[in-house]
Write an enzyme that holds these catalytic residues in place. Structure first.
Site, PDB file in Angstrom:
ATOM      1  N   LYS A 139      -2.830  -2.021  16.787  1.00 42.31           N
ATOM      2  CA  LYS A 139      -3.684  -0.921  15.805  1.00 42.31           C
ATOM      3  C   LYS A 139      -4.821  -0.417  16.689  1.00 42.31           C
ATOM      4  O   LYS A 139      -4.942   0.712  16.205  1.00 42.31           O
ATOM      5  CB  LYS A 139      -4.247  -2.043  14.561  1.00 42.31           C
ATOM      6  N   ILE A 171       0.706  -1.244   0.275  1.00 43.63           N
ATOM      7  CA  ILE A 171      -0.138   0.019   0.127  1.00 43.63           C
ATOM      8  C   ILE A 171       0.829   1.355   0.087  1.00 43.63           C
ATOM      9  O   ILE A 171       0.620   2.286  -0.646  1.00 43.63           O
ATOM     10  CB  ILE A 171      -0.857  -0.247   1.198  1.00 43.63           C
ATOM     11  N   TYR A 222      -1.171  -7.898  17.008  1.00 44.81           N
ATOM     12  CA  TYR A 222      -1.506  -6.789  15.925  1.00 44.81           C
ATOM     13  C   TYR A 222      -2.438  -5.949  16.110  1.00 44.81           C
ATOM     14  O   TYR A 222      -2.605  -4.829  16.251  1.00 44.81           O
ATOM     15  CB  TYR A 222      -1.317  -7.483  14.562  1.00 44.81           C
ATOM     16  N   THR A 250      -1.592  -7.660  -0.473  1.00 47.31           N
ATOM     17  CA  THR A 250      -0.025  -7.298  -0.622  1.00 47.31           C
ATOM     18  C   THR A 250       0.689  -8.393  -0.057  1.00 47.31           C
ATOM     19  O   THR A 250       0.296  -9.587   0.246  1.00 47.31           O
ATOM     20  CB  THR A 250       0.013  -6.015   0.269  1.00 47.31           C
TER      21      THR A 250
HETATM   22  N1  NAP Z   1      -3.058  -5.401   3.591  1.00 43.47           N
HETATM   23  C1  NAP Z   1      -4.032  -5.480   4.217  1.00 43.47           C
HETATM   24  O1  NAP Z   1      -4.823  -6.205   3.920  1.00 43.47           O
HETATM   25  C2  NAP Z   1      -3.900  -4.543   5.290  1.00 43.47           C
HETATM   26  C3  NAP Z   1      -5.054  -4.468   6.329  1.00 43.47           C
HETATM   27  C4  NAP Z   1      -5.164  -3.632   7.255  1.00 43.47           C
HETATM   28  C5  NAP Z   1      -4.187  -2.810   7.673  1.00 43.47           C
HETATM   29  N2  NAP Z   1      -2.890  -2.902   6.902  1.00 43.47           N
HETATM   30  C6  NAP Z   1      -1.717  -1.994   7.187  1.00 43.47           C
HETATM   31  O2  NAP Z   1      -1.240  -1.348   6.112  1.00 43.47           O
HETATM   32  C7  NAP Z   1      -0.072  -0.926   6.211  1.00 43.47           C
HETATM   33  C8  NAP Z   1       0.723  -1.359   5.107  1.00 43.47           C
HETATM   34  O3  NAP Z   1       0.672  -2.848   4.963  1.00 43.47           O
HETATM   35  P1  NAP Z   1       0.961  -3.566   3.435  1.00 43.47           P
HETATM   36  O4  NAP Z   1      -0.284  -4.366   3.212  1.00 43.47           O
HETATM   37  O5  NAP Z   1       1.189  -2.431   2.325  1.00 43.47           O
HETATM   38  O6  NAP Z   1       2.286  -4.450   3.676  1.00 43.47           O
HETATM   39  P2  NAP Z   1       3.496  -5.201   2.939  1.00 43.47           P
HETATM   40  O7  NAP Z   1       3.163  -5.173   1.578  1.00 43.47           O
HETATM   41  O8  NAP Z   1       4.049  -5.984   3.829  1.00 43.47           O
HETATM   42  O9  NAP Z   1       4.168  -3.671   3.009  1.00 43.47           O
HETATM   43  C9  NAP Z   1       4.855  -3.267   4.169  1.00 43.47           C
HETATM   44  C10 NAP Z   1       5.793  -2.085   4.140  1.00 43.47           C
HETATM   45  O10 NAP Z   1       6.622  -1.869   5.467  1.00 43.47           O
HETATM   46  C11 NAP Z   1       7.963  -2.063   5.472  1.00 43.47           C
HETATM   47  N3  NAP Z   1       8.432  -2.763   6.714  1.00 43.47           N
HETATM   48  C12 NAP Z   1       7.931  -3.895   7.399  1.00 43.47           C
HETATM   49  N4  NAP Z   1       8.767  -4.181   8.352  1.00 43.47           N
HETATM   50  C13 NAP Z   1       9.491  -2.976   8.422  1.00 43.47           C
HETATM   51  C14 NAP Z   1      10.476  -2.659   9.476  1.00 43.47           C
HETATM   52  N5  NAP Z   1      10.882  -3.377  10.448  1.00 43.47           N
HETATM   53  N6  NAP Z   1      11.192  -1.409   9.003  1.00 43.47           N
HETATM   54  C15 NAP Z   1      11.049  -0.721   8.322  1.00 43.47           C
HETATM   55  N7  NAP Z   1      10.126  -1.227   7.381  1.00 43.47           N
HETATM   56  C16 NAP Z   1       9.402  -2.122   7.456  1.00 43.47           C
HETATM   57  C17 NAP Z   1       8.124  -3.139   4.474  1.00 43.47           C
HETATM   58  O11 NAP Z   1       9.491  -3.015   3.745  1.00 43.47           O
HETATM   59  P3  NAP Z   1      10.018  -4.099   2.789  1.00 43.47           P
HETATM   60  O12 NAP Z   1       9.846  -3.861   1.463  1.00 43.47           O
HETATM   61  O13 NAP Z   1      11.481  -4.131   2.970  1.00 43.47           O
HETATM   62  O14 NAP Z   1       9.487  -5.676   3.232  1.00 43.47           O
HETATM   63  C18 NAP Z   1       7.075  -2.480   3.172  1.00 43.47           C
HETATM   64  O15 NAP Z   1       7.450  -1.410   2.532  1.00 43.47           O
HETATM   65  C19 NAP Z   1       0.534  -1.799   7.571  1.00 43.47           C
HETATM   66  O16 NAP Z   1       0.586  -0.679   8.574  1.00 43.47           O
HETATM   67  C20 NAP Z   1      -0.492  -2.814   7.885  1.00 43.47           C
HETATM   68  O17 NAP Z   1      -0.670  -3.221   9.022  1.00 43.47           O
HETATM   69  C21 NAP Z   1      -2.730  -3.696   5.913  1.00 43.47           C
END
Ligand code: NAP
Length: 296
Positions: A168, A14, A164, A202
Site C-alpha cells: 500500500k 467498499i 500488505y 467488510t
Molecule cells: N476494509 C478496510 O478496513 C480497509 C482498510 C484499508 C484499506 N482497504 C482497501 O480497500 C479495498 C477494498 O477492500 P474491502 O474492505 O472492500 O475488501 P473486500 O470486502 O474483501 O472486497 C475485496 C474485493 O476485491 C476482490 N478481489 C480480491 N482478490 C481478488 C483477485 N485476486 N482478483 C480479483 N478480484 C479480487 C473481491 O472479489 P470477491 O467478491 O470475489 O471476493 C472483492 O470484490 C482494498 O484495496 C483494501 O486493501 C480496506
C-alpha cells in the site's frame, strides 16, 4: 455529467458500495469481479436498487496479468473512452508467501501490479476522455511499512500484514510517480490520486491466516469496527467523491483520507530515488504485458 466508470473488486465490500452509489448518481458503471456468477448477481442487485440499467461487468483474476490483458481487450472492443478507473480491489494475504503463476508475490500482484497494469493498458482510453481520473486504493497501514529496496518481490518479509503495508506504500509512490510522468508528458486531462477508506467492516482480511496473534488482533478490530458502527458505506465516501466531484478536477498526485480530505502520506521511508526504483522495478516486470507503444 454522466461518466463511464470502471471499479475493480466491485463484487463486495467498499467496491460494491462505491459502484452502487455511483450508479445511483446516474453514471455508467462497469464492475469488475473475479467470479462471473457473483458479478452477474451484483450487477442485477445494483440495477434493482438504483433503477440504472447502465451497469455491466467484466471478469478477471487480478493475480494474473494475462487475465488483466484479456479484460482490457474486452473493454477496448466495446468502449472508445474511460472517464474513471477506480483500482479498488485489494487484500491482505496469509503469512505463508503466495507466488502467482507469473512469479510475483501475491500481495504485490493484486495491490500494486494489477492497478499499475490496468492504468497503463487503459491509458489510451482515459486519454480519450475530456477529463479522466484514476483512483488507487491505498491504506493507512502504509505508515507502518519498512520496505527493503533490495527485496522488491518481498522474499524476506515474513508476515502477510507487513507485505500488505509495503504494497500500500508502493501504491502511493506509484500514484505520485505516474502523476508526475503524466504532467511531464503534457497529459493534463488524466489525473491520478490515492485514497484510504478508513477501517470498515467488510470481508477484508477475513480469509487470511496471519498467525494467532495477528488474527486475534484483526478479529478484535473487526468487532470494534462493528461496535463503532464503522459501516462499510463510510469506506466508499472518498472514492465516490474523487470519482464524481467537480471540486477535485485537475488535482493529481495526492493522497486522500476517509473523510475526503487531502492529507500528507507517510514520508519517513520516501526518497525520490526509492520512488523511481519502485516504479522502474514493477514497470520492468510488467513489460511483457505492456503495449509496444506505451508512453511510460
Ligand atoms: N476494509 C478496510 O478496513 C480497509 C482498510 C484499508 C484499506 N482497504 C482497501 O480497500 C479495498 C477494498 O477492500 P474491502 O474492505 O472492500 O475488501 P473486500 O470486502 O474483501 O472486497 C475485496 C474485493 O476485491 C476482490 N478481489 C480480491 N482478490 C481478488 C483477485 N485476486 N482478483 C480479483 N478480484 C479480487 C473481491 O472479489 P470477491 O467478491 O470475489 O471476493 C472483492 O470484490 C482494498 O484495496 C483494501 O486493501 C480496506
Amino acid at each position: 455529467m454522466k461518466k463511464l466508470i470502471m471499479i475493480t473488486g466491485a463484487t463486495d465490500g467498499i467496491g460494491k458500495i462505491t459502484a452502487t452509489e455511483l450508479a445511483q448518481k446516474g453514471h455508467h458503471i462497469i464492475i469488475h469481479g473475479r467470479n462471473e456468477d457473483k458479478a452477474k448477481r451484483v450487477v442485477n442487485e445494483i440495477k434493482q436498487i438504483t433503477g440504472n440499467e447502465e451497469v455491466e461487468y467484466l471478469v478477471a483474476d487480478l493475480f494474473s496479468m494475462d487475465a488483466i490483458s484479456r479484460m482490457v481487450k474486452k473493454f477496448n472492443d466495446k468502449f472508445d473512452h474511460l472517464d474513471v478507473l477506480i483500482n479498488n480491489a485489494g487484500a491482505v494475504l496469509n503469512d505463508k508467501r503466495y507466488v502467482t503463476k507469473d512469479g510475483f508475490e501475491g500481495t504485490l500482484a493484486l495491490n500494486v501490479m494489477a492497478p499499475l497494469l490496468l492504468s497503463q493498458l487503459l491509458l489510451p482510453k482515459l486519454r480519450n476522455s475530456k477529463e479522466s481520473r484514476i483512483i488507487n486504493m491505498s491504506s493507512g497501514t502504509h505508515r507502518l511499512a519498512k520496505p527493503d529496496m533490495s527485496d522488491l518481490n518481498l522474499e524476506k518479509v515474513p508476515s502477510g500484514q507487513a507485505r500488505y503495508g509495503i504494497a500500500k506504500l508502493f501504491v502511493i509512490w506509484n500514484t505520485q510517480h505516474m502523476s508526475a510522468l503524466l504532467q511531464k508528458n503534457r497529459i493534463h486531462n488524466v489525473t491520478v490520486n490515492a485514497s484510504h477508506p478508513g477501517a470498515v467492516a467488510t470481508n477484508f482480511g477475513q480469509n487470511s491466516n496471519n498467525g494467532w496473534l495477528n488474527d486475534f488482533i484483526y478479529k478484535a478490530s473487526l468487532k470494534l469496527a462493528r461496535w463503532l458502527r464503522l459501516d462499510p458505506r463510510k469506506g466508499a465516501v472518498t472514492n465516490v467523491y474523487l470519482a464524481d466531484s467537480d471540486t477535485v478536477q485537475g488535482i493529481t498526485g495526492k493522497f486522500y483520507n476517509n473523510k475526503k480530505h487531502q492529507i500528507k502520506p507517510a514520508t519517513k521511508q520516501w526518497t525520490a530515488k526509492k520512488e523511481q526504483r519502485v516504479w522502474d522495478y514493477y514497470m520492468l516486470k510488467l513489460k511483457p504485458w505492456l503495449d509496444a507503444d506505451a508512453i511510460f
